[in-house]
Design a protein around this motif. Structure first.
Motif, PDB file in Angstrom:
ATOM      1  N   GLU A  20       0.932  -1.392  -0.118  1.00 19.91           N
ATOM      2  CA  GLU A  20       0.114  -0.019  -0.033  1.00 19.91           C
ATOM      3  C   GLU A  20       0.814   1.320   0.052  1.00 19.91           C
ATOM      4  OE1 GLU A  20      -2.400  -3.497   1.161  1.00 19.91           O
ATOM      5  OE2 GLU A  20      -0.447  -2.623   1.820  1.00 19.91           O
ATOM      6  N   LEU A  21       2.182   1.456   0.981  1.00 21.70           N
ATOM      7  CA  LEU A  21       2.827   2.411   0.894  1.00 21.70           C
ATOM      8  C   LEU A  21       3.300   2.603  -0.423  1.00 21.70           C
ATOM      9  CD1 LEU A  21       4.308   4.647   2.268  1.00 21.70           C
ATOM     10  CD2 LEU A  21       5.987   3.099   2.964  1.00 21.70           C
ATOM     11  N   LYS A  27       0.915   4.103  -2.837  1.00 22.97           N
ATOM     12  CA  LYS A  27       0.735   5.625  -2.718  1.00 22.97           C
ATOM     13  C   LYS A  27       1.943   6.467  -2.606  1.00 22.97           C
ATOM     14  CE  LYS A  27      -1.545   8.034   1.191  1.00 22.97           C
ATOM     15  NZ  LYS A  27      -1.927   8.272   2.628  1.00 22.97           N
ATOM     16  N   LYS A  28       3.076   6.122  -2.403  1.00 23.20           N
ATOM     17  CA  LYS A  28       4.016   6.919  -2.519  1.00 23.20           C
ATOM     18  C   LYS A  28       5.272   6.467  -3.425  1.00 23.20           C
ATOM     19  CE  LYS A  28       2.691  10.010   0.535  1.00 23.20           C
ATOM     20  NZ  LYS A  28       2.485  11.647   0.235  1.00 23.20           N
TER      21      LYS A  28
END
Length: 496
Positions: A435-436, A439-440
């Protein structure tokens, strides 16, 4: 895809890899458990009934004790767990040495070779103020130099490493600042260095130069602004002189094991010790098996797992140095009336980490299984190949700078919550979760969360080595692309 993991057979908790609701069922250890509470990803679930005062086991070791009775399927976190740790400790040396064998080839990479035998992975010009008062002047010099060379420079850039120190510092505090700045001057990634002083500061250029040690006068220049009529013009002239030297440097073939790597984590979560940190442990073992060098720091985040590192020390003298490093840091907290075990941070807790032992056991997964060959004080430079420990605080910026100052060419930085930070050497961000990474993508260089979605550690390590080789060869890390390059110095008695 795994959705829950029990890390060690002896553990009485498991870590969920997805968000769960109260009433959900999980299957593990040939049993079906119904959750008593909603549990976020990275957090712990009780697999057995745990009595008040009984240890919570994760990684096969205690991470604290239950402060109240915990039932099967209950969320295990700060509301029902407390640390077992106390103040200063006495330690015994129980050697637990692992002999590493090279099971992978040492890849070829393209390096710069300096005249003194050092290698570099970047060929940059660094501008280093001795005092914060000249930061703006240094920036103006660089801006005007870059305008003169607006076409292709042919080097990896000109960078200012500004700071606010160098004046009104006394004793060890002053010497620490000078030492770290001198470490930067001698860093091989800097093909050329311009040291700029004001003239009236504590950190005088003359004393700085006198105590610097051996350096290449063709590649290191000094100036004192108060002594010059037009300091901007003189600074630009120095930069142009350095540029004529640095642009002649070319990459040549070498081995990945010649590159020194710092190991660090920041914004950790409950998956850090399951994905990204074990990946770095495997990477460290791989390098060390080829006589390479890795460095682990952030001493307060070793508290609770320090005995493991001590048992990996290759001899009793190294063990004693490790004990002194740990207890000196604990004493530092005590002398400044700070709680030794205030860690973990709010972000760590939100990510599922309940106690410092849990954070430390996850953090030290980056150490792999190699022997500890040496222990460095803050500001000391690497002298021994292999796995090293370095004394520095858990502050991300200070720890990254300390690793660079020790001579690391690159810092490998794992994160579960995410951070844009970069040091003065390439700072490779490894996400603990998918997820990180999604997202980034502008912060994250590599996703270790793939370990949870089909890849095994052997495949992931191969992918990671290939990515590191690209960065060593000149592909920019995300912090370099974003131009996030910072220097932070441990101001003694202030930063914990």
């Amino acid at each position: 895809m795994k959705d829950i993991i029990k890390i060690h057979p002896n553990d009485n908790v498991a870590v969920t890899l997805i968000d769960r609701l109260a009433g959900d069922s999980i299957s593990i250890d040939d049993q079906t458990i119904t959750l008593k509470n909603a549990v976020d990803r990275g957090h712990k679930i009780a697999l057995t009934a745990i009595e008040t005062g009984e240890n919570i086991l994760k990684y096969g070791a205690p991470i604290g004790h239950a402060t109240t009775a915990i039932t099967v399927g209950e969320h295990v976190h700060t509301h029902n767990v407390a640390t077992n740790l106390s103040a200063l400790s006495e330690y015994e040396y129980h050697p637990a040495h692992n002999t590493l064998s090279a099971t992978r080839i040492d890849p070829d990479v393209q390096l710069y070779r300096r005249q003194n035998g050092d290698v570099a992975i970047r060929n940059e010009i660094w501008v280093i103020p001795t005092v914060g008062c000249v930061n703006a002047l240094a920036r103006k010099m660089i801006d005007q130099f870059n305008k003169q060379h607006c076409d292709e420079l042919g080097i990896d850039g000109v960078y200012l490493y500004n700071h606010t120190l160098g004046c009104s510092q006394l004793g060890d505090d002053h010497l620490t600042t000078r030492t770290i700045l001198q470490d930067l001057v001698k860093h091989p990634n800097a093909g050329g260095v311009l040291v700029i002083g004001l003239g009236c500061e504590n950190n005088q250029v003359a004393a700085f130069k006198e105590t610097l040690g051996e350096h290449d006068n063709e590649r290191v220049k000094f100036m004192v602004c108060q002594q010059l009529d037009d300091e901007i013009q003189v600074g630009i002239e120095h930069l142009n002189t350095l540029y004529q030297v640095v642009k002649q440097d070319k990459r040549v073939t070498g081995k990945l094991s010649e590159v020194k790597f710092g190991l660090e984590c920041g914004g950790s979560d409950g998956l850090s010790g399951i994905t990204a940190n074990p990946l770095l442990g495997c990477f460290s073992d791989f390098l060390v098996s080829h006589n390479g060098t890795t460095v682990l720091t952030e001493v307060p985040e070793m508290f609770g797992a320090e005995q493991i590192l001590m048992n990996h020390c290759h001899d009793e003298n190294t063990f004693k140095k490790t004990v002194n490093m740990v207890n000196d840091f604990k004493q530092y907290f005590i002398e400044h009336d700070q709680p030794i075990y205030e860690n973990p941070s709010p972000g760590n807790k939100a990510g599922g980490i309940s106690t410092l032992e849990e954070k430390s056991l996850g953090c030290t997964q980056k150490a792999g299984t190699s022997q500890v060959m040496d222990v460095l004080k803050y500001g000391e430079r690497l002298a021994v190949n292999g796995f090293n420990l370095l004394s520095a605080p858990g502050n991300d910026a200070i720890a990254t700078s300390a690793l660079g100052a020790a001579g690391c060419h690159m810092v490998l930085f794992t994160t579960g919550r995410g951070t844009p930070y970069g040091g003065f050497v390439p700072t490779l961000k490894i996400a603990t979760n998918n997820e990180l990474a999604a997202k980034k993508p502008h912060w994250i260089d590599f996703n270790a969360g793939a370990l949870l979605t089909g890849k095994n550690m052997d495949q992931l390590l191969n992918d990671f080595i290939q990515h590191v080789v690209k960065i060593v060869n000149g592909e920019q890390a995300k912090n370099e692309i974003n131009d996030f390059r910072e220097l932070a110095i441990f101001k003694m008695g202030v930063t914990l």
